[in-house]
Design an enzyme around this catalytic site. Structure first.
Site: not given
Length: 280
Positions: A52, A96, A119
């Site tokens: 990322k 995460q 997300d």
């Protein structure tokens, strides 16, 4: 032999489009910033976080990394999210997953401001998708839609069967395919006659978490097969939920593992970060 749907090439094109948009925003004095929080040092998570960061650097998005120790409390994590929610210079917040067992993932997801939920996991983001309102869409299912569209696969009017009903892939995938005017059937571990149902699919999307479970006997001649699964086999090689060798003999188009859906997830995260400017 099936057409191989190249996720690497399509994701590279999306990242290049994001880079162009980011450059244009920077020229207007608007910098995009993504905050990535990792709790503990799970090796797979560390690889994803590293990827990322690389994607952000390529696209021109500033990234802030918070690498917290395994013993970080839920209160400490929620406090950090609250601080990032309030920062005007932070456009996206990503925690995460998976988190250590002592932290409630749902509480953490719900703590993120929906306007910064790149997300697409927040209940408000999922609800917006459900009723066709603007909002962030979960990156993997959004990536699957782009793979299909950019490979010239007609979705409208087609029968789509999804294998798996997870909150991250199966359910949002069904909503997105409905939005594209497909007729959608969602199957899962309690589904009876799975093989017969899969064989009706014009587009078969597999996200069940079982290595090479779906072989040619589940696939209609000429169907498009999207494999969302990722595993390591006995020889430590990556494979998906679909038995690629047999499936590719009968499908008209298929995604490989690796190099299919995987690269798209980070490309769509970059797109969500760039889109955050419009949503905010």
């Amino acid at each position: 032999m099936a057409q191989i749907i190249d996720g690497k090439a399509i994701s590279a094109a999306i990242k290049d489009e994001c880079k162009e948009r980011t450059t244009a925003y920077l020229a207007e004095g608007k910098e995009i910033c993504l905050s990535v929080i990792q709790v503990g040092n799970d090796p797979a998570s560390s690889v994803y976080v590293g990827n990322k960061k690389k994607a952000c650097a390529y696209v021109g998005i500033k990234s802030l990394a918070y690498e917290l120790p395994e013993e970080t409390t839920q209160e400490e994590l929620l406090s950090l999210i609250g601080e990032l929610n309030g920062r005007k210079d932070v456009n996206g917040i990503l925690v995460q997953l998976p988190l250590p067992k002592h932290i409630d993932e749902n509480a953490v997801i719900q703590a993120i401001d929906p306007k910064k939920d790149v997300d697409g996991f927040h209940p408000q983001s999922v609800g917006a998708l459900c009723i066709g309102q603007p909002g962030f869409v979960s990156c993997t299912p959004a990536g699957v839609i782009q793979l299909l569209k950019r490979s010239n696969v007609e979705i409208a009017g087609k029968h789509c069967v999804i294998v798996g009903r997870s909150n991250i892939v199966g359910k949002p995938m069904a909503l997105l395919m409905l939005r594209e005017n497909a007729t959608v059937c969602v199957t899962h571990s309690k589904t009876q006659n799975l093989k017969e149902i899969c064989k009706q699919a014009d587009i078969l999307i597999v996200a069940m978490g079982k290595p090479k479970f779906i072989d040619a006997s589940y696939i209609k001649e000429g169907a498009v097969v999207i494999d969302v699964g990722i595993h390591r086999n006995a020889e430590n090689k990556l494979c998906g939920d679909v038995d690629f060798d047999s499936a590719s003999q009968i499908a008209s188009a298929i995604t490989p593992v690796p190099g299919g859906v995987g690269p798209m997830t980070i490309a769509m995260l970059m797109k969500n970060c760039v889109d955050s400017i419009l949503l905010q």
